[in-house]
Write a protein that holds these residues in place. Structure first.
Motif, PDB file in Angstrom:
ATOM      1  N   ASN A 166       1.809  -2.127  -6.098  1.00  0.00           N
ATOM      2  CA  ASN A 166       1.190  -0.860  -5.703  1.00  0.00           C
ATOM      3  C   ASN A 166       1.999  -0.224  -4.584  1.00  0.00           C
ATOM      4  O   ASN A 166       2.757  -0.903  -3.895  1.00  0.00           O
ATOM      5  CB  ASN A 166      -0.250  -1.127  -5.229  1.00  0.00           C
ATOM      6  CG  ASN A 166      -1.081  -1.790  -6.299  1.00  0.00           C
ATOM      7  OD1 ASN A 166      -1.469  -1.166  -7.272  1.00  0.00           O
ATOM      8  ND2 ASN A 166      -1.350  -3.088  -6.134  1.00  0.00           N
ATOM      9  N   SER A 167       1.827   1.084  -4.359  1.00  0.00           N
ATOM     10  CA  SER A 167       2.583   1.748  -3.300  1.00  0.00           C
ATOM     11  C   SER A 167       1.750   2.804  -2.596  1.00  0.00           C
ATOM     12  O   SER A 167       0.879   3.434  -3.192  1.00  0.00           O
ATOM     13  CB  SER A 167       3.851   2.387  -3.876  1.00  0.00           C
ATOM     14  OG  SER A 167       3.519   3.399  -4.798  1.00  0.00           O
TER      15      SER A 167
ATOM     16  N   SER B  43      -0.464   8.840  -1.859  1.00  0.00           N
ATOM     17  CA  SER B  43       0.540   9.469  -0.993  1.00  0.00           C
ATOM     18  C   SER B  43       0.473   8.987   0.451  1.00  0.00           C
ATOM     19  O   SER B  43       1.477   8.989   1.150  1.00  0.00           O
ATOM     20  CB  SER B  43       0.402  10.993  -1.028  1.00  0.00           C
ATOM     21  OG  SER B  43      -0.786  11.398  -0.370  1.00  0.00           O
ATOM     22  N   THR B  44      -0.714   8.571   0.910  1.00  0.00           N
ATOM     23  CA  THR B  44      -0.832   8.141   2.307  1.00  0.00           C
ATOM     24  C   THR B  44      -1.149   6.652   2.421  1.00  0.00           C
ATOM     25  O   THR B  44      -0.301   5.868   2.774  1.00  0.00           O
ATOM     26  CB  THR B  44      -1.891   8.974   3.058  1.00  0.00           C
ATOM     27  OG1 THR B  44      -3.125   8.928   2.322  1.00  0.00           O
ATOM     28  CG2 THR B  44      -1.455  10.400   3.247  1.00  0.00           C
ATOM     29  N   SER B  45      -2.380   6.241   2.133  1.00  0.00           N
ATOM     30  CA  SER B  45      -2.781   4.865   2.429  1.00  0.00           C
ATOM     31  C   SER B  45      -3.546   4.207   1.279  1.00  0.00           C
ATOM     32  O   SER B  45      -4.234   4.875   0.512  1.00  0.00           O
ATOM     33  CB  SER B  45      -3.642   4.841   3.690  1.00  0.00           C
ATOM     34  OG  SER B  45      -4.756   5.689   3.544  1.00  0.00           O
ATOM     35  N   GLY B  46      -3.388   2.874   1.211  1.00  0.00           N
ATOM     36  CA  GLY B  46      -4.141   2.108   0.226  1.00  0.00           C
ATOM     37  C   GLY B  46      -3.684   2.316  -1.198  1.00  0.00           C
ATOM     38  O   GLY B  46      -4.446   2.780  -2.043  1.00  0.00           O
ATOM     39  N   GLY B  47      -2.451   1.951  -1.484  1.00  0.00           N
ATOM     40  CA  GLY B  47      -1.962   2.077  -2.859  1.00  0.00           C
ATOM     41  C   GLY B  47      -2.805   1.287  -3.839  1.00  0.00           C
ATOM     42  O   GLY B  47      -3.188   1.790  -4.893  1.00  0.00           O
ATOM     43  N   GLY B  48      -3.125   0.035  -3.486  1.00  0.00           N
ATOM     44  CA  GLY B  48      -3.966  -0.800  -4.341  1.00  0.00           C
ATOM     45  C   GLY B  48      -5.439  -0.640  -4.023  1.00  0.00           C
ATOM     46  O   GLY B  48      -6.246  -0.296  -4.874  1.00  0.00           O
ATOM     47  N   ILE B  49      -5.789  -0.908  -2.739  1.00  0.00           N
ATOM     48  CA  ILE B  49      -7.178  -0.850  -2.278  1.00  0.00           C
ATOM     49  C   ILE B  49      -7.218  -0.154  -0.922  1.00  0.00           C
ATOM     50  O   ILE B  49      -6.412  -0.459  -0.040  1.00  0.00           O
ATOM     51  CB  ILE B  49      -7.765  -2.270  -2.111  1.00  0.00           C
ATOM     52  CG1 ILE B  49      -7.740  -3.038  -3.434  1.00  0.00           C
ATOM     53  CG2 ILE B  49      -9.182  -2.209  -1.555  1.00  0.00           C
ATOM     54  CD1 ILE B  49      -8.085  -4.521  -3.278  1.00  0.00           C
ATOM     55  N   ALA B  50      -8.184   0.747  -0.732  1.00  0.00           N
ATOM     56  CA  ALA B  50      -8.443   1.368   0.564  1.00  0.00           C
ATOM     57  C   ALA B  50      -9.861   1.026   0.994  1.00  0.00           C
ATOM     58  O   ALA B  50     -10.806   1.198   0.221  1.00  0.00           O
ATOM     59  CB  ALA B  50      -8.270   2.881   0.488  1.00  0.00           C
ATOM     60  N   LEU B  51      -9.991   0.513   2.231  1.00  0.00           N
ATOM     61  CA  LEU B  51     -11.303   0.268   2.839  1.00  0.00           C
ATOM     62  C   LEU B  51     -11.432   1.204   4.020  1.00  0.00           C
ATOM     63  O   LEU B  51     -10.682   1.095   4.984  1.00  0.00           O
ATOM     64  CB  LEU B  51     -11.423  -1.181   3.310  1.00  0.00           C
ATOM     65  CG  LEU B  51     -11.164  -2.282   2.286  1.00  0.00           C
ATOM     66  CD1 LEU B  51     -11.290  -3.654   2.946  1.00  0.00           C
ATOM     67  CD2 LEU B  51     -12.104  -2.160   1.108  1.00  0.00           C
ATOM     68  N   PHE B  52     -12.359   2.141   3.940  1.00  0.00           N
ATOM     69  CA  PHE B  52     -12.544   3.134   4.994  1.00  0.00           C
ATOM     70  C   PHE B  52     -13.990   3.053   5.472  1.00  0.00           C
ATOM     71  O   PHE B  52     -14.897   3.448   4.746  1.00  0.00           O
ATOM     72  CB  PHE B  52     -12.236   4.538   4.466  1.00  0.00           C
ATOM     73  CG  PHE B  52     -12.287   5.603   5.518  1.00  0.00           C
ATOM     74  CD1 PHE B  52     -11.153   5.889   6.264  1.00  0.00           C
ATOM     75  CD2 PHE B  52     -13.456   6.297   5.771  1.00  0.00           C
ATOM     76  CE1 PHE B  52     -11.193   6.865   7.238  1.00  0.00           C
ATOM     77  CE2 PHE B  52     -13.501   7.278   6.745  1.00  0.00           C
ATOM     78  CZ  PHE B  52     -12.371   7.564   7.483  1.00  0.00           C
ATOM     79  N   ALA B  53     -14.207   2.493   6.667  1.00  0.00           N
ATOM     80  CA  ALA B  53     -15.564   2.286   7.180  1.00  0.00           C
ATOM     81  C   ALA B  53     -16.420   1.633   6.096  1.00  0.00           C
ATOM     82  O   ALA B  53     -17.503   2.089   5.764  1.00  0.00           O
ATOM     83  CB  ALA B  53     -16.176   3.593   7.665  1.00  0.00           C
ATOM     84  N   ALA B  54     -15.890   0.556   5.533  1.00  0.00           N
ATOM     85  CA  ALA B  54     -16.460  -0.048   4.321  1.00  0.00           C
ATOM     86  C   ALA B  54     -17.519  -1.108   4.589  1.00  0.00           C
ATOM     87  O   ALA B  54     -18.039  -1.702   3.651  1.00  0.00           O
ATOM     88  CB  ALA B  54     -15.341  -0.644   3.467  1.00  0.00           C
TER      89      ALA B  54
END
Length: 189
Positions: free
Chosen positions: A122-123, A98-109
């Protein structure tokens, strides 16, 4: 060679609908991870503080957020917590968040390596239809095909890097036919 499907991390456990990796470094190889859902992060695969995790040669498809809104993101894969995880030669397609990283999300990764993947269709509602990168995520992103993804900004790739940090390195990727403001790449921070 497993098929991991219809996992649900939207009740008490909110991360990793298909696979949840925490503070370990497994090899996840040659599986189909499909039709899973999560609330907070990583509907397909969620890897937190996974220093040398290897995610290779998997088909990660049709995973989605369910049961809440917001969260870290990562319809297909979420990497967070400082690590040097490797995402190599996967097909990541048809995932949503719904917000971020339809395919991949990197958060402080930390310093993950993302190489040779097909990230397609992806969406995400706000940013990073293909890949979303926030905070200290100095990713090396090499020779991926990032096509046909969509988000409000950064249909292909979106990043927001804090002042003073290096940020991602994109090398020899094919980024095409994505939709959103900064349809190929949206760079901020």
């Amino acid at each position: 060679g497993f098929t991991l499907q219809r996992g649900d991390a939207s009740g008490q456990v909110l991360e990793g609908g298909g696979v949840r990796i925490f503070n370990s470094s497994p090899t996840i190889q040659a599986n189909i991870i499909t039709n899973n859902r999560a609330c907070e992060s990583g509907a397909g695969i969620d890897a937190d503080w996974s220093w040398e995790a290897l995610i290779e040669g998997n088909i990660i498809t049709n995973n989605t957020q369910f049961g809440c809104s917001g969260g870290v993101g990562g319809g297909g894969v979420s990497l967070s917590g400082y690590s040097e995880a490797k995402l190599i030669d996967n097909v990541i397609t048809g995932n949503s968040w719904s917000t971020s990283g339809g395919g991949i999300a990197l958060f402080a990764a930390g310093r993950p390596t993302i190489t040779g993947n097909v990230i397609r269709g992806n969406s995400a509602g706000s940013s990073g239809g293909g890949i979303d990168i926030v905070n200290e995520s100095n990713a090396t992103i090499i020779q991926n095909t990032i096509v046909g993804n969509r988000a409000a900004q950064g249909g292909g790739v979106s990043w927001s890097v804090p002042y003073g940090y290096y940020g991602p390195s994109l090398v020899n990727n094919t980024i095409a036919d994505n939709q959103g403001q900064g349809s190929g790449i949206f760079a901020g921070g």
